[in-house]
Design an enzyme around this catalytic site. Structure first.
Site, PDB file in Angstrom:
ATOM      1  N   CYS A  64       0.731  -1.285   0.089  1.00 51.74           N
ATOM      2  CA  CYS A  64       0.020  -0.152   0.031  1.00 51.74           C
ATOM      3  C   CYS A  64       0.992   1.210   0.101  1.00 51.74           C
ATOM      4  O   CYS A  64       1.936   1.440   0.874  1.00 51.74           O
ATOM      5  CB  CYS A  64      -0.796  -0.081   1.096  1.00 51.74           C
ATOM      6  SG  CYS A  64      -2.186   1.198   1.338  1.00 51.74           S
ATOM      7  N   CYS A  68      -0.520   5.623   6.650  1.00 49.67           N
ATOM      8  CA  CYS A  68      -1.268   5.547   7.887  1.00 49.67           C
ATOM      9  C   CYS A  68      -0.622   4.976   8.930  1.00 49.67           C
ATOM     10  O   CYS A  68       0.130   3.863   8.861  1.00 49.67           O
ATOM     11  CB  CYS A  68      -2.730   4.718   7.572  1.00 49.67           C
ATOM     12  SG  CYS A  68      -3.577   5.143   6.200  1.00 49.67           S
ATOM     13  N   CYS A  71      -1.295   1.464  10.729  1.00 48.61           N
ATOM     14  CA  CYS A  71      -1.432   0.213   9.786  1.00 48.61           C
ATOM     15  C   CYS A  71      -0.185  -0.480   9.432  1.00 48.61           C
ATOM     16  O   CYS A  71       0.769  -0.069   9.125  1.00 48.61           O
ATOM     17  CB  CYS A  71      -2.229   0.636   8.581  1.00 48.61           C
ATOM     18  SG  CYS A  71      -2.529  -0.675   7.408  1.00 48.61           S
ATOM     19  N   CYS A 108     -17.470  -8.982   3.869  1.00 45.33           N
ATOM     20  CA  CYS A 108     -16.911  -7.763   3.521  1.00 45.33           C
ATOM     21  C   CYS A 108     -15.381  -8.268   2.967  1.00 45.33           C
ATOM     22  O   CYS A 108     -14.720  -9.076   3.249  1.00 45.33           O
ATOM     23  CB  CYS A 108     -16.406  -7.022   4.733  1.00 45.33           C
ATOM     24  SG  CYS A 108     -17.919  -6.617   5.929  1.00 45.33           S
ATOM     25  N   CYS A 140     -20.332  -6.512   1.389  1.00 36.75           N
ATOM     26  CA  CYS A 140     -19.600  -4.889   1.622  1.00 36.75           C
ATOM     27  C   CYS A 140     -18.266  -5.056   1.027  1.00 36.75           C
ATOM     28  O   CYS A 140     -17.406  -5.880   0.695  1.00 36.75           O
ATOM     29  CB  CYS A 140     -19.491  -4.803   2.964  1.00 36.75           C
ATOM     30  SG  CYS A 140     -18.755  -3.226   3.509  1.00 36.75           S
ATOM     31  N   CYS A 200     -20.752   2.732   4.888  1.00 33.60           N
ATOM     32  CA  CYS A 200     -20.423   2.465   6.142  1.00 33.60           C
ATOM     33  C   CYS A 200     -18.937   3.143   6.529  1.00 33.60           C
ATOM     34  O   CYS A 200     -18.087   3.119   5.517  1.00 33.60           O
ATOM     35  CB  CYS A 200     -20.074   0.835   6.111  1.00 33.60           C
ATOM     36  SG  CYS A 200     -19.184   0.261   7.524  1.00 33.60           S
ATOM     37  N   ARG A 270     -20.722  -1.444  15.349  1.00 36.57           N
ATOM     38  CA  ARG A 270     -20.136  -2.618  15.291  1.00 36.57           C
ATOM     39  C   ARG A 270     -18.749  -2.641  16.383  1.00 36.57           C
ATOM     40  O   ARG A 270     -18.173  -1.619  15.792  1.00 36.57           O
ATOM     41  CB  ARG A 270     -19.860  -3.366  13.969  1.00 36.57           C
ATOM     42  CG  ARG A 270     -19.004  -4.408  13.809  1.00 36.57           C
ATOM     43  CD  ARG A 270     -19.261  -4.976  12.566  1.00 36.57           C
ATOM     44  NE  ARG A 270     -18.763  -4.173  11.571  1.00 36.57           N
ATOM     45  CZ  ARG A 270     -19.526  -3.510  10.478  1.00 36.57           C
ATOM     46  NH1 ARG A 270     -20.799  -3.550  10.605  1.00 36.57           N
ATOM     47  NH2 ARG A 270     -18.933  -2.631   9.577  1.00 36.57           N
TER      48      ARG A 270
END
Length: 336
Positions: A64, A68, A71, A108, A140, A200, A270
């Site tokens: 990626c 972040c 992460c 998901c 999702c 979401c 959630r």
């Protein structure tokens, strides 16, 4: 403060003031159970004792370009994780079959990266079409920042919901990531809504945010009108910039979830990543405010065994909600 009276007011359409939100977070620790009990009044009004089950698959890991700080898949992370490119359509479909076996209502499909390539988007679309034809699941997607028309393509393929977390407040965002903006995240959620998918979006608690940042997060989610709100608690991973962050206390986590129910009374809330590490033995109590969980593992960290989650729900006297789509498709024969 009388938390139960405040909950009754929320059920009558009242929205907490900023000061009431701040009082909620700053209250003496002995107030937490009363706050949670009051949150249950709201939760039960809208959802009874139903618990929605979600399960995810990490279809592409690492690789990626985003930075972040929380992460393990970040471009700046040295975490020892598996890295692989996009799974095949069949691998994604097999993951969905496992989710259906365990009674999940939503599956998901998650992939690392700034946004999906044409190949990645095509793979997800093909998997979604096959899953929709054979399994009683809501789908999702979580593929990062969407370009123009990608939301519409996913919707047409059968993706019901799209997740793109705001993660933190607009004021604190630059402390978390610099390769994209808070507005980039909000923009993707807006594209999802315009395409007719259910939005979401959620948060990560435990990255050094203040009380004011927490309240701001919840206000942003309310303004976005996200239908489903995952509350993640930071799982500090070796090799990431936040590796030295200490776990939160279970009682603080319960207070956050309770406040979310007060501020977002009608939404699916959630308890998500990091719940096992931060809530620890108090995991079941969070479901008195939240009405949804992830089963199994997360992206690069392990979750509680799905069978233990199902037993936890049963021991509470709660029940697994069968999604409306699943109820209408109970007659379908799942073939392997």
């Amino acid at each position: 403060m009388n938390w139960h009276a405040l909950a009754e007011n929320v059920l009558n359409g009242y929205q907490l003031t900023y000061q009431e939100c701040l009082d909620f977070l700053q209250a003496d620790s002995k107030e937490t159970l009363s706050q949670l009990d009051a949150a249950y009044l709201i939760r039960h009004h809208y959802y009874g004792n139903d618990v929605k089950l979600n399960m995810l698959i990490n279809t592409k890991s690492g690789l990626c370009p985003e930075n972040c700080r929380y992460c393990s898949q970040s471009s700046e992370s040295n975490a020892p994780i598996d890295k692989y490119r996009m799974m095949t359509k069949d691998e994604i479909v097999n993951g969905a079959k496992r989710a259906a076996e365990l009674g999940a209502g939503t599956f998901c499909i998650v992939a690392s990266g700034r946004g999906p390539s044409r190949h990645e988007l095509a793979t997800v679309k093909a998997a979604a079409k096959e899953i929709k034809e054979t399994l009683p699941l809501k789908l999702c997607g979580c593929l990062g920042i969407l370009a123009d028309n990608q939301a519409e393509e996913l919707k047409e393929a059968g993706i019901d919901r799209y997740n793109h977390n705001i993660n933190t407040s607009s004021e604190f965002h630059e402390k978390i990531v610099s390769t994209h903006t808070f507005d980039d995240r909000v923009g993707t959620v807006e594209k999802v809504k315009q395409a007719g998918m259910s939005p979401c979006s959620g948060v990560i608690i435990g990255m050094g945010e203040s009380f004011e940042h927490i309240i701001s997060m919840m206000h942003s989610l309310s303004s976005l009108n996200a239908d489903s709100i995952p509350i993640n608690f930071l799982h500090a991973i070796d090799g990431t910039a936040f590796a030295d962050k200490e776990p939160l206390t279970p009682m603080w986590c319960l207070r956050i979830v309770a406040l979310a129910r007060f501020m977002l009374p009608t939404k699916e809330i959630r308890i998500a990543g990091g719940r096992e590490l931060n809530l620890r033995s108090l995991q079941p109590m969070a479901l008195y405010a939240a009405n949804s969980i992830f089963l199994g593992d997360y992206l690069t960290t392990s979750g509680q065994e799905a069978e233990k989650d199902l037993k936890m729900i049963e021991d509470l006297g709660f029940i697994v909600e069968k999604d409306a789509f699943a109820r209408s498709a109970e007659h379908l024969e799942v073939s392997y």
